[in-house]
Design an enzyme around this catalytic site. Sequence first.
Site, PDB file in Angstrom:
ATOM      1  CB  CYS A   7      32.939  41.426  38.790  1.00 15.37           C
ATOM      2  SG  CYS A   7      33.379  40.195  37.432  1.00 15.37           S
ATOM      3  NE  ARG A  13      35.288  40.661  41.717  1.00 17.43           N
ATOM      4  CZ  ARG A  13      35.678  41.807  41.856  1.00 17.43           C
ATOM      5  NH1 ARG A  13      35.734  42.419  43.009  1.00 17.43           N
ATOM      6  NH2 ARG A  13      36.180  42.347  40.862  1.00 17.43           N
ATOM      7  CG  ASP A 112      39.007  40.640  41.590  1.00 15.85           C
ATOM      8  OD1 ASP A 112      39.003  39.404  41.245  1.00 15.85           O
ATOM      9  OD2 ASP A 112      39.414  41.414  40.431  1.00 15.85           O
TER      10      ASP A 112
END
Length: 151
Positions: A7, A13, A112
């Site tokens: 990420c 994440r 996100d």
Amino acid sequence: MKILFVCTGNTCRSPMAEGMFRRMIQEKGLEERVLCQSAGLSAVEGNPAAENAVLACEEIGISIKDHEARRLTGEEIPVWDLFFTMSQTHGYILEQAGVPAQKIYTPIRIEDPYGQDLEAYRRCRDKLQEELEIFFQDYVLQMLPFERDKS
């Protein structure tokens, strides 16, 4: 097989995905055959996992409280067999860095949750869980028999 979850900052994440996937492979008895880690394309080395990421994972029995962010380096790219990215942009950046497209798996965009409330992290966690199941069934299991043939 070596899988890297990627990420941006490696605080939300990708550490959540790493923790959930690690449990998945342990439950399936594959921890000897599948290694996974996470990294960020713009990570600040040593940053902890976001508090709400830790809480969302704890709710399902996964601990990422000791996670420390790390940045993906160009030198380690050849080490990984598969890259699970959180967005098309992450995949594009990896391709520009020389990762073959067939080694990049990009699920339907994982939003996100950075800086948002716990509910946003729960939605992210649940979406990751769905996508990790698909990834495991459609990609990881397909590659494991070939790896067994090589040994």
